[in-house]
Design a protein around this motif. Structure first.
Motif, PDB file in Angstrom:
ATOM      1  N   LEU A 322      93.589  38.515  78.675  1.00 24.44           N
ATOM      2  CA  LEU A 322      93.740  37.205  78.050  1.00 24.44           C
ATOM      3  C   LEU A 322      93.870  36.111  79.105  1.00 24.44           C
ATOM      4  O   LEU A 322      94.414  36.333  80.190  1.00 24.44           O
ATOM      5  CB  LEU A 322      94.990  37.171  77.163  1.00 24.44           C
ATOM      6  CG  LEU A 322      95.059  38.204  76.033  1.00 24.44           C
ATOM      7  CD1 LEU A 322      96.413  38.107  75.334  1.00 24.44           C
ATOM      8  CD2 LEU A 322      93.909  37.982  75.055  1.00 24.44           C
ATOM      9  N   ALA A 323      93.386  34.924  78.784  1.00 23.36           N
ATOM     10  CA  ALA A 323      93.533  33.739  79.642  1.00 23.36           C
ATOM     11  C   ALA A 323      94.233  32.641  78.841  1.00 23.36           C
ATOM     12  O   ALA A 323      94.101  32.570  77.611  1.00 23.36           O
ATOM     13  CB  ALA A 323      92.173  33.253  80.133  1.00 23.36           C
ATOM     14  N   ILE A 324      94.994  31.807  79.546  1.00 25.18           N
ATOM     15  CA  ILE A 324      95.715  30.736  78.856  1.00 25.18           C
ATOM     16  C   ILE A 324      94.728  29.838  78.109  1.00 25.18           C
ATOM     17  O   ILE A 324      93.698  29.422  78.648  1.00 25.18           O
ATOM     18  CB  ILE A 324      96.520  29.888  79.873  1.00 25.18           C
ATOM     19  CG1 ILE A 324      97.632  30.728  80.503  1.00 25.18           C
ATOM     20  CG2 ILE A 324      97.124  28.659  79.203  1.00 25.18           C
ATOM     21  CD1 ILE A 324      98.436  29.989  81.559  1.00 25.18           C
ATOM     22  N   GLY A 325      95.048  29.552  76.846  1.00 25.89           N
ATOM     23  CA  GLY A 325      94.191  28.704  76.027  1.00 25.89           C
ATOM     24  C   GLY A 325      93.254  29.473  75.118  1.00 25.89           C
ATOM     25  O   GLY A 325      92.672  28.890  74.201  1.00 25.89           O
ATOM     26  N   ASP A 326      93.091  30.767  75.383  1.00 28.41           N
ATOM     27  CA  ASP A 326      92.252  31.578  74.494  1.00 28.41           C
ATOM     28  C   ASP A 326      92.925  31.706  73.125  1.00 28.41           C
ATOM     29  O   ASP A 326      94.148  31.606  72.997  1.00 28.41           O
ATOM     30  CB  ASP A 326      92.050  32.985  75.074  1.00 28.41           C
ATOM     31  CG  ASP A 326      91.111  32.978  76.269  1.00 28.41           C
ATOM     32  OD1 ASP A 326      90.453  31.940  76.484  1.00 28.41           O
ATOM     33  OD2 ASP A 326      91.063  33.996  76.985  1.00 28.41           O
ATOM     34  N   TYR A 327      92.070  31.949  72.115  1.00 28.22           N
ATOM     35  CA  TYR A 327      92.589  32.215  70.769  1.00 28.22           C
ATOM     36  C   TYR A 327      92.263  33.667  70.405  1.00 28.22           C
ATOM     37  O   TYR A 327      91.169  34.165  70.678  1.00 28.22           O
ATOM     38  CB  TYR A 327      91.976  31.266  69.749  1.00 28.22           C
ATOM     39  CG  TYR A 327      92.578  29.890  69.788  1.00 28.22           C
ATOM     40  CD1 TYR A 327      93.668  29.580  68.975  1.00 28.22           C
ATOM     41  CD2 TYR A 327      92.073  28.918  70.642  1.00 28.22           C
ATOM     42  CE1 TYR A 327      94.241  28.316  69.018  1.00 28.22           C
ATOM     43  CE2 TYR A 327      92.650  27.646  70.689  1.00 28.22           C
ATOM     44  CZ  TYR A 327      93.720  27.350  69.882  1.00 28.22           C
ATOM     45  OH  TYR A 327      94.300  26.125  69.925  1.00 28.22           O
ATOM     46  N   VAL A 328      93.257  34.313  69.802  1.00 31.60           N
ATOM     47  CA  VAL A 328      93.127  35.729  69.458  1.00 31.60           C
ATOM     48  C   VAL A 328      93.350  35.886  67.956  1.00 31.60           C
ATOM     49  O   VAL A 328      94.296  35.318  67.400  1.00 31.60           O
ATOM     50  CB  VAL A 328      94.159  36.583  70.219  1.00 31.60           C
ATOM     51  CG1 VAL A 328      93.944  38.061  69.933  1.00 31.60           C
ATOM     52  CG2 VAL A 328      94.097  36.303  71.709  1.00 31.60           C
ATOM     53  N   VAL A 329      92.499  36.659  67.326  1.00 27.53           N
ATOM     54  CA  VAL A 329      92.741  37.046  65.940  1.00 27.53           C
ATOM     55  C   VAL A 329      93.620  38.294  65.972  1.00 27.53           C
ATOM     56  O   VAL A 329      93.194  39.367  66.410  1.00 27.53           O
ATOM     57  CB  VAL A 329      91.435  37.322  65.190  1.00 27.53           C
ATOM     58  CG1 VAL A 329      91.731  37.841  63.777  1.00 27.53           C
ATOM     59  CG2 VAL A 329      90.591  36.074  65.115  1.00 27.53           C
ATOM     60  N   VAL A 330      94.872  38.119  65.566  1.00 30.03           N
ATOM     61  CA  VAL A 330      95.830  39.222  65.632  1.00 30.03           C
ATOM     62  C   VAL A 330      95.741  40.021  64.338  1.00 30.03           C
ATOM     63  O   VAL A 330      95.927  39.482  63.252  1.00 30.03           O
ATOM     64  CB  VAL A 330      97.268  38.692  65.842  1.00 30.03           C
ATOM     65  CG1 VAL A 330      98.250  39.866  65.946  1.00 30.03           C
ATOM     66  CG2 VAL A 330      97.319  37.843  67.106  1.00 30.03           C
ATOM     67  N   ARG A 331      95.496  41.340  64.491  1.00 32.58           N
ATOM     68  CA  ARG A 331      95.327  42.180  63.328  1.00 32.58           C
ATOM     69  C   ARG A 331      96.518  43.085  63.076  1.00 32.58           C
ATOM     70  O   ARG A 331      96.723  43.540  61.961  1.00 32.58           O
ATOM     71  CB  ARG A 331      94.054  43.032  63.483  1.00 32.58           C
ATOM     72  CG  ARG A 331      92.805  42.183  63.577  1.00 32.58           C
ATOM     73  CD  ARG A 331      91.563  43.008  63.628  1.00 32.58           C
ATOM     74  NE  ARG A 331      91.445  43.769  64.875  1.00 32.58           N
ATOM     75  CZ  ARG A 331      90.291  44.187  65.389  1.00 32.58           C
ATOM     76  NH1 ARG A 331      89.151  43.919  64.764  1.00 32.58           N
ATOM     77  NH2 ARG A 331      90.268  44.879  66.512  1.00 32.58           N
ATOM     78  N   LYS A 332      97.316  43.324  64.123  1.00 35.26           N
ATOM     79  CA  LYS A 332      98.468  44.205  63.939  1.00 35.26           C
ATOM     80  C   LYS A 332      99.487  43.919  65.042  1.00 35.26           C
ATOM     81  O   LYS A 332      99.128  43.655  66.181  1.00 35.26           O
ATOM     82  CB  LYS A 332      98.027  45.674  63.990  1.00 35.26           C
ATOM     83  CG  LYS A 332      99.164  46.660  63.754  1.00 35.26           C
ATOM     84  CD  LYS A 332      98.642  48.073  63.687  1.00 35.26           C
ATOM     85  CE  LYS A 332      97.775  48.276  62.438  1.00 35.26           C
ATOM     86  NZ  LYS A 332      97.402  49.686  62.245  1.00 35.26           N
ATOM     87  N   VAL A 333     100.779  43.986  64.658  1.00 36.10           N
ATOM     88  CA  VAL A 333     101.889  43.829  65.607  1.00 36.10           C
ATOM     89  C   VAL A 333     102.813  45.021  65.431  1.00 36.10           C
ATOM     90  O   VAL A 333     103.230  45.328  64.315  1.00 36.10           O
ATOM     91  CB  VAL A 333     102.679  42.519  65.354  1.00 36.10           C
ATOM     92  CG1 VAL A 333     103.831  42.406  66.360  1.00 36.10           C
ATOM     93  CG2 VAL A 333     101.761  41.312  65.459  1.00 36.10           C
ATOM     94  N   THR A 334     103.115  45.710  66.529  1.00 37.52           N
ATOM     95  CA  THR A 334     103.974  46.897  66.468  1.00 37.52           C
ATOM     96  C   THR A 334     105.417  46.534  66.749  1.00 37.52           C
ATOM     97  O   THR A 334     105.730  45.431  67.212  1.00 37.52           O
ATOM     98  CB  THR A 334     103.506  47.947  67.489  1.00 37.52           C
ATOM     99  OG1 THR A 334     103.745  47.442  68.798  1.00 37.52           O
ATOM    100  CG2 THR A 334     102.031  48.261  67.303  1.00 37.52           C
TER     101      THR A 334
END
Length: 370
Positions: A322-334
């Protein structure tokens, strides 16, 4: 009170002038111009003594006011030193016992503050001691000393002799009147000569005492002026030195705290031991993850969008860079701090604390987001 004092001084001067007029009148009859010149000098000396008496009294009161003021300042300052020392100790205690898991920045700042505060209070205590030994004690010694009292006793003796001389002038005048009325009878003549002799003796004593009292009072006045000025200068220099040193300590403390804050702000990522909590593994044959998500983190109806706030470099093929400013579609958090998602067409695990939640999107909209 000041107005009453001035009025009393003015009345004394008027009485003195009237008394001198009587002396000049008598002197004109029995001594001529030399006696008049002597009486004028005596009047000037009397006026000088009056001024010296007022001046030394005012200086004594000023010295006493300084002593009282500094004593109060020392008492208040000592309490401040006590409170500041306690604050230093509390800061040191927090620094040594801090159990914060997100970093040691505050602990370092607290320790720096504790050391600086302890040094400032030490300097404050030294400054208060200087005020006591170099300012208060010398002034108090002069206020209660004998030099001024001895000079005042001389001035008071001079005043008493002067009053006797003025009364004797009147007695001489009476003897002269009686001698004229009785055509200078031997008895009245002897009384007149005795009265004149006593007057001359009183005037001689008055002149001697006047010079001694004037010299003593003038010496005390010079000493008061010199000592008080020196102690005031010493007080200002001590306070100036104290504040300059405190300013240096505060400047250094500020630099240390700003440096600590700057190191915290430019830190590339939060402290994280990924070896103790490795990224979860994929189940063989399935595009699913082994760990269960947080309750309520994702709901199966849609994913949420996160913005990267700290860069992260993948350490295995199942992790996501990951790089600062990127957007991530989060599908799961453990529940062990990892999250799974997709960014720029790549999918993988990454530390959940490296992103901040920005929005929720439906699964059908994920492709439209990226």
């Amino acid at each position: 009170m000041e107005a009453i004092r001035k009025q009393a001084t003015k009345l004394r001067e008027q009485v003195a002038k009237q008394q001198q007029a009587v002396l000049r009148q008598f002197s004109g009859r029995v001594g001529g111009s030399d006696s008049m010149a002597s009486d004028e000098a005596e009047l000037q000396q009397h006026q000088k003594l009056e001024k010296l008496y007022i001046s030394t009294r005012a200086a004594k009161h000023f010295q006493r006011d300084i002593v009282r003021g500094i004593e109060g300042y020392i008492a208040t300052g000592s309490k401040q030193v006590e409170i500041g020392t306690k604050l230093s100790e509390d800061s040191r205690k927090y620094s040594s016992e801090n159990t914060c898991t997100s970093g040691s920045s505050l602990s370092k700042a607290a320790l720096s503050y504790s050391r600086a505060r302890a040094q400032m209070e030490k300097d404050h205590d030294s400054f208060l001691r200087i005020l006591g030994t170099q300012v208060t004690e010398p002034l108090r010694a002069m206020v209660v000393g004998s030099a001024l009292e001895d000079a005042r006793h001389l001035a008071q003796r001079y005043d008493r002799v002067r009053q006797e001389a003025e009364a004797q002038v009147i007695e001489v005048a009476r003897c002269q009147a009686r001698a004229r009325e009785t055509n200078n009878s031997s008895d009245n003549t002897l009384k007149l000569e005795a009265a004149e002799a006593k007057l001359n003796e009183l005037k001689s004593n008055m002149a001697t005492l006047g010079k001694e009292a004037t010299s003593a009072m003038a010496a005390v006045e010079r000493q008061q002026q010199r000592l008080t000025l020196q102690r005031l200068i010493a007080m200002v220099e001590a306070e100036r030195s104290y504040h300059q040193h405190v300013l240096q300590i505060l400047d250094q403390l500020e630099q240390e705290m700003l440096s600590t804050r700057q190191q915290t702000e430019v830190s590339p990522s939060p402290a994280r031991d990924t070896r103790s909590n490795p990224a979860p593994a994929y189940k063989e044959g399935e595009n699913l993850f082994a760990s269960e998500p947080y309750d309520g983190s994702t709901d199966g109806m849609g994913y949420f969008l996160g913005e990267v706030i700290h860069p992260y470099q993948a350490e295995s093929n199942v992790e996501l860079t990951l790089a600062i400013g990127d957007y991530v579609v989060v599908r799961k958090v453990t529940n062990n701090g990892w999250a799974e998602g997709e960014c720029k067409g790549e999918a993988g695990w990454f530390p959940f604390e490296f992103i901040e939640r920005r929005d929720r999107v439906l699964a059908s909209k994920v492709a439209e987001v990226f």
